[in-house]
Design a protein around this motif. Structure first.
Motif, PDB file in Angstrom:
ATOM      1  N   ARG A   2      68.367  41.072  13.956  1.00 12.90           N
ATOM      2  CA  ARG A   2      67.150  41.456  14.649  1.00 12.90           C
ATOM      3  C   ARG A   2      66.488  40.189  15.179  1.00 12.90           C
ATOM      4  N   ALA A   3      66.853  39.801  16.385  1.00 12.68           N
ATOM      5  CA  ALA A   3      66.465  38.502  16.935  1.00 12.68           C
ATOM      6  C   ALA A   3      64.958  38.327  17.030  1.00 12.68           C
ATOM      7  N   SER A   4      64.242  39.394  17.398  1.00 10.27           N
ATOM      8  CA  SER A   4      62.796  39.264  17.541  1.00 10.27           C
ATOM      9  C   SER A   4      62.142  38.917  16.216  1.00 10.27           C
ATOM     10  N   ARG A   5      62.633  39.504  15.118  1.00 14.78           N
ATOM     11  CA  ARG A   5      62.062  39.190  13.808  1.00 14.78           C
ATOM     12  C   ARG A   5      62.453  37.790  13.372  1.00 14.78           C
ATOM     13  N   ARG A   6      63.652  37.350  13.731  1.00 13.80           N
ATOM     14  CA  ARG A   6      64.055  35.977  13.439  1.00 13.80           C
ATOM     15  C   ARG A   6      63.041  35.019  14.080  1.00 13.80           C
ATOM     16  N   HIS A   7      62.718  35.269  15.373  1.00 15.36           N
ATOM     17  CA  HIS A   7      61.781  34.405  16.091  1.00 15.36           C
ATOM     18  C   HIS A   7      60.415  34.446  15.422  1.00 15.36           C
ATOM     19  N   PHE A   8      59.984  35.633  15.001  1.00 18.90           N
ATOM     20  CA  PHE A   8      58.687  35.763  14.331  1.00 18.90           C
ATOM     21  C   PHE A   8      58.634  34.934  13.058  1.00 18.90           C
ATOM     22  N   ASP A 118      69.335  46.348   3.612  1.00 16.66           N
ATOM     23  CA  ASP A 118      67.891  46.574   3.770  1.00 16.66           C
ATOM     24  C   ASP A 118      67.530  48.052   3.607  1.00 16.66           C
ATOM     25  N   PHE A 119      68.496  48.833   3.096  1.00 18.51           N
ATOM     26  CA  PHE A 119      68.274  50.240   2.751  1.00 18.51           C
ATOM     27  C   PHE A 119      67.902  51.098   3.952  1.00 18.51           C
ATOM     28  N   GLU A 246      62.911  39.095   6.359  1.00 13.69           N
ATOM     29  CA  GLU A 246      62.433  39.549   7.653  1.00 13.69           C
ATOM     30  C   GLU A 246      61.985  41.000   7.698  1.00 13.69           C
ATOM     31  N   GLY A 247      62.405  41.828   6.772  1.00 14.83           N
ATOM     32  CA  GLY A 247      62.090  43.235   6.851  1.00 14.83           C
ATOM     33  C   GLY A 247      62.925  43.936   7.908  1.00 14.83           C
ATOM     34  N   SER A 248      62.682  45.214   8.083  1.00 17.27           N
ATOM     35  CA  SER A 248      63.414  45.998   9.076  1.00 17.27           C
ATOM     36  C   SER A 248      62.424  46.818   9.890  1.00 17.27           C
ATOM     37  N   ALA A 252      59.021  46.932   7.378  1.00 15.24           N
ATOM     38  CA  ALA A 252      58.897  45.505   7.654  1.00 15.24           C
ATOM     39  C   ALA A 252      58.580  44.683   6.421  1.00 15.24           C
ATOM     40  N   ALA A 253      58.257  45.342   5.299  1.00 15.81           N
ATOM     41  CA  ALA A 253      57.878  44.627   4.077  1.00 15.81           C
ATOM     42  C   ALA A 253      59.041  44.400   3.126  1.00 15.81           C
TER      43      ALA A 253
END
Length: 341
Positions: A2-8, A118-119, A246-248, A252-253
């Motif tokens: 999940r590239a956007s979460r990596r960047h975050f 990540d279930f 990073e969450g999903s 997200a938690a």
């Protein structure tokens, strides 16, 4: 990935570095925190800051050095093993489970290893997998039906991790240096953390229970916190820690056995009892804007086990905290705000 979460996460790390440091940490109110732990059937409170033990107390008949169940705190260790396997070229998070487990076809064919961890694979959680005396809990897990939409449904339970164990088991058996997942865990994770073999609760086929089982003293469990503060050293590269935190999109938690507090600093954050939410049927759970504790640093990372077993790591405060005890009404938010003053 999940590239956007990596960047975050990279942005978050930068903000944490500029917004505060351990040198600016508030004075900790450990006595009040210890009183709260004792009053909620706690066994132990263990606090480290800047690598030094600043508080250690035991209650309700517990003794120093006792190893106790950490329940779902076990999951985080298998999350570390999963990322070690990525580093070692054993597997990738993006690959399909069916490439190693041909028993998965049809609607399960496109589920990825990351979705297991990540279930969000949609698999029925199957709490029976926790039972002793099972013949083959891995087979029981991979035969569970899909009850949610892969990638969109967060279903917390043992089945997804048991499928991951079967994938790792087959991949390690095919290597030139064949070894079992538990031996891999011991060599690649536990020994590097200063830990030895653990309580695996194997079934008749030798498959351990990945969702729970480990017995650790507060001091031993705190070594996981040390690793989180050290961004994975000495087990993983710092870049390998990102998927763990990073969450999903479904929750997200949570990722790979670790809970984060990132939503705490956002408008509309919802502090809740994680264990109470997990008691609900998965389709009644609401993980939108969930945080562990408001008024607490958003870089908080937690390992959460049943009956309020807790490991907290707060990198911006260089702080590690362990709480162990019996099931009682315990509030993460109240405890952490009390501790942090």
């Amino acid at each position: 990935m999940r590239a956007s979460r990596r960047h975050f996460l990279h942005l978050l790390s930068g903000l944490a570095a500029t917004s505060g440091s351990a040198a600016e940490a508030p004075s900790l109110n450990v006595n009040a925190a210890a009183k709260y732990v004792a009053s909620t059937k706690g066994y132990a409170l263990y606090v480290k800051q800047r690598g030094k033990v600043i508080h250690e107390s035991y209650f309700n008949g517990a003794k120093s050095g006792e190893a106790r169940r950490i329940y779902s705190g076990t999951k985080g260790f298998w999350g570390l093993a999963a990322m070690a396997a990525v580093e070692d070229g054993v597997l990738t998070l993006e690959e399909k489970v069916s490439a190693t487990l041909p028993e998965w076809s049809g609607e399960k064919k496109n589920i990825t290893i990351e979705q297991l961890l990540d279930f969000t694979c949609g698999l029925e959680r199957c709490l029976r997998l926790h039972q002793d005396g099972l013949k083959n809990r891995n087979k029981m897990a991979w035969e569970r039906p899909l009850v949610g939409t892969p990638g969109r449904s967060f279903i917390y339970g043992p089945s997804a991790l048991q499928v991951f164990h079967e994938v790792l088991k087959r991949k390690l058996a095919a290597r030139k240096r064949a070894e079992s997942p538990t031996h891999y865990m011991e060599r690649r994770v536990l020994r590097l953390m200063g830990l030895g073999p653990q309580r695996y609760l194997p079934d008749a086929s030798g498959n351990p229970l990945l969702a729970a089982g480990f017995l650790l003293s507060p001091r031993q469990w705190a070594w996981m916190g040390d690793l989180l503060l050290a961004k994975g050293h000495p087990v993983l590269k710092s870049s390998s820690m990102e998927p763990l935190l990073e969450g999903s999109s479904a929750n997200a938690a949570y990722s790979f056995g670790f809970w984060n507090n990132r939503a705490a600093g956002r408008l509309g954050a919802r502090e809740m009892d994680i264990e109470d939410m997990l008691e609900l049927d998965w389709d009644r759970q609401n993980w939108s804007r969930v945080c562990i504790a408001k008024g607490v640093p958003s870089d908080l990372i937690a390992c959460i086990g049943s009956s309020y077993q807790r490991l907290y790591a707060i990198p911006s405060l260089d702080l590690v905290v362990v709480r162990q005890g019996l099931n009682a009404k315990f509030s993460d938010g109240h405890f952490l705000r009390t501790l942090l003053g």
